[in-house]
Design a protein around this motif. Structure first.
Motif, mmCIF file in Angstrom:
data_model
loop_
_atom_site.group_PDB
_atom_site.id
_atom_site.type_symbol
_atom_site.label_atom_id
_atom_site.label_comp_id
_atom_site.label_asym_id
_atom_site.label_seq_id
_atom_site.Cartn_x
_atom_site.Cartn_y
_atom_site.Cartn_z
ATOM 1 N N PHE A 49 0.799 -1.221 0.000
ATOM 2 C CA PHE A 49 0.000 0.000 0.000
ATOM 3 C C PHE A 49 0.837 1.278 0.000
ATOM 4 N N ILE A 50 2.088 1.217 0.458
ATOM 5 C CA ILE A 50 2.844 2.462 0.603
ATOM 6 C C ILE A 50 3.953 2.633 -0.431
ATOM 7 N N VAL A 51 4.337 1.564 -1.150
ATOM 8 C CA VAL A 51 5.405 1.713 -2.148
ATOM 9 C C VAL A 51 4.934 2.651 -3.256
ATOM 10 N N PRO A 52 5.648 3.748 -3.509
ATOM 11 C CA PRO A 52 5.224 4.694 -4.550
ATOM 12 C C PRO A 52 5.277 4.079 -5.942
ATOM 13 N N ASP A 53 4.450 4.586 -6.832
ATOM 14 C CA ASP A 53 4.425 4.096 -8.210
ATOM 15 C C ASP A 53 5.736 4.357 -8.934
ATOM 16 N N GLU A 54 6.489 5.360 -8.460
ATOM 17 C CA GLU A 54 7.723 5.744 -9.145
ATOM 18 C C GLU A 54 8.898 4.835 -8.814
ATOM 19 N N VAL A 55 8.725 3.900 -7.857
ATOM 20 C CA VAL A 55 9.830 3.026 -7.464
ATOM 21 C C VAL A 55 9.986 1.915 -8.482
ATOM 22 N N GLY A 56 11.102 1.918 -9.187
ATOM 23 C CA GLY A 56 11.368 0.887 -10.178
ATOM 24 C C GLY A 56 10.270 0.832 -11.218
ATOM 25 N N SER A 57 9.968 -0.373 -11.675
ATOM 26 C CA SER A 57 8.832 -0.591 -12.552
ATOM 27 C C SER A 57 7.662 -0.946 -11.646
ATOM 28 N N ALA A 58 6.906 0.072 -11.251
ATOM 29 C CA ALA A 58 6.001 -0.028 -10.103
ATOM 30 C C ALA A 58 5.048 -1.204 -10.181
ATOM 31 N N SER A 59 4.426 -1.428 -11.350
ATOM 32 C CA SER A 59 3.459 -2.512 -11.435
ATOM 33 C C SER A 59 4.127 -3.855 -11.157
ATOM 34 N N ASP A 60 5.363 -4.029 -11.634
ATOM 35 C CA ASP A 60 6.063 -5.281 -11.385
ATOM 36 C C ASP A 60 6.433 -5.423 -9.913
ATOM 37 N N ILE A 61 6.884 -4.326 -9.283
ATOM 38 C CA ILE A 61 7.239 -4.373 -7.869
ATOM 39 C C ILE A 61 6.019 -4.739 -7.037
ATOM 40 N N LEU A 62 4.889 -4.121 -7.330
ATOM 41 C CA LEU A 62 3.667 -4.390 -6.566
ATOM 42 C C LEU A 62 3.178 -5.808 -6.797
ATOM 43 N N ARG A 63 3.246 -6.276 -8.037
ATOM 44 C CA ARG A 63 2.816 -7.645 -8.318
ATOM 45 C C ARG A 63 3.720 -8.656 -7.627
ATOM 46 N N ARG A 64 4.993 -8.353 -7.548
ATOM 47 C CA ARG A 64 5.921 -9.261 -6.876
ATOM 48 C C ARG A 64 5.625 -9.326 -5.382
ATOM 49 N N ILE A 65 5.372 -8.169 -4.773
ATOM 50 C CA ILE A 65 5.018 -8.151 -3.352
ATOM 51 C C ILE A 65 3.726 -8.923 -3.121
ATOM 52 N N LEU A 66 2.738 -8.713 -4.000
ATOM 53 C CA LEU A 66 1.452 -9.385 -3.856
ATOM 54 C C LEU A 66 1.604 -10.895 -4.014
ATOM 55 N N TRP A 67 2.424 -11.328 -4.966
ATOM 56 C CA TRP A 67 2.598 -12.762 -5.174
ATOM 57 C C TRP A 67 3.276 -13.428 -3.988
ATOM 58 N N ILE A 68 4.302 -12.786 -3.429
ATOM 59 C CA ILE A 68 4.963 -13.346 -2.249
ATOM 60 C C ILE A 68 3.987 -13.390 -1.074
ATOM 61 N N ALA A 69 3.141 -12.365 -0.954
ATOM 62 C CA ALA A 69 2.129 -12.365 0.110
ATOM 63 C C ALA A 69 1.172 -13.542 -0.050
ATOM 64 N N ILE A 70 0.775 -13.832 -1.284
ATOM 65 C CA ILE A 70 -0.104 -14.981 -1.539
ATOM 66 C C ILE A 70 0.618 -16.281 -1.205
ATOM 67 N N LEU A 71 1.885 -16.364 -1.564
ATOM 68 C CA LEU A 71 2.668 -17.566 -1.272
ATOM 69 C C LEU A 71 2.779 -17.795 0.234
#
Length: 230
Positions: free
Chosen positions: A191-213
């Motif tokens: 929820f707090i990682v800014p969109d401007e960090v890296g390739s934001a959609s990929d960073i958020l999807r990676r965090i979400l996938w690890i959370a699901i795992l």
């Protein structure tokens, strides 16, 4: 029960480094928890360094797992003798050593996350939280980590079943509690990682996938995991 998690969008996109690093880091966490394994203090740093070589993001995220365990242990002994706290701190330092070794290299990687954006604009945290909540509430939100919408729809139902197990009571399991805190930390980052960090959609999807795992791992360690039908 974890097999459906193997087919995800990162496999289709060819993000092998991220997936390999995630696996190595989680194995390192498990190795450190096994007191019977006399070589764990040597094997774990090797696994973490190999994980960094594959991809640094899982290394940074899984460093939160021993931190969560240390916080819990210190909370439980807050009224105990000071010697106990010192022993816990020493054990925490030993557990964090693999991530500290990789941290020297990670320190060089972190600026690259911001390099693409240049000067970052001010972040309105409230607006970002609302935006992420709305995005996560969309039916297709979880399907973004899956290769197709159809499979994604089935996966949403699958995660729902796993969540039941994650919330189910279990016998006293310190590591399960530790992973639960880690899961909460991952959601905060989502929820707090800014969109401007890296390739934001990929960073958020990676965090979400690890959370699901991690949700899956928590679920199979609960009481419902003893039920053959579950």
């Amino acid at each position: 029960i974890l097999m459906p998690l193997a087919m995800n969008v990162f496999v289709i996109l060819g993000y092998w480094g991220f997936l390999i690093s995630t696996g190595l880091c989680l194995i390192a966490v498990a190795v450190l928890k096994d007191d019977r394994f006399v070589w764990r203090r040597i094997v774990a740093p090797v696994l973490i360094l190999l994980g960094f070589w594959a991809h640094p993001v899982p290394v940074m995220l899984t460093a939160l797992i021993p931190m969560a365990g240390y916080a819990r242990a210190m909370f439980e002994v807050r009224r105990s003798k000071r010697d106990t706290a010192k022993m816990l701190t020493a054990a925490f330092a030993a557990d964090m050593l693999p991530w500290c070794l990789a941290g020297v290299l990670i320190a060089r990687f972190i600026p690259n996350l911001f390099a693409h954006a240049g000067a970052m604009p001010p972040v309105n945290l409230t607006s970002q939280l609302v935006h992420r909540l709305i995005g996560l509430a969309r039916p297709e939100a979880l399907s973004e980590v899956w290769p197709t919408v159809t499979v994604g729809g089935l996966f949403i139902a699958y995660v729902g079943v796993l969540s039941v197990g994650a919330f189910a009571p279990s016998v006293r399991n310190v590591f399960r509690w530790q992973l639960t805190v880690f899961l909460g930390m991952l959601l905060v980052l989502y929820f707090i990682v800014p969109d401007e960090v890296g390739s934001a959609s990929d960073i958020l999807r990676r965090i979400l996938w690890i959370a699901i795992l991690i949700t899956a791992v928590i679920s199979v360690s609960g009481v419902l995991a003893l039920n053959v039908w579950y």
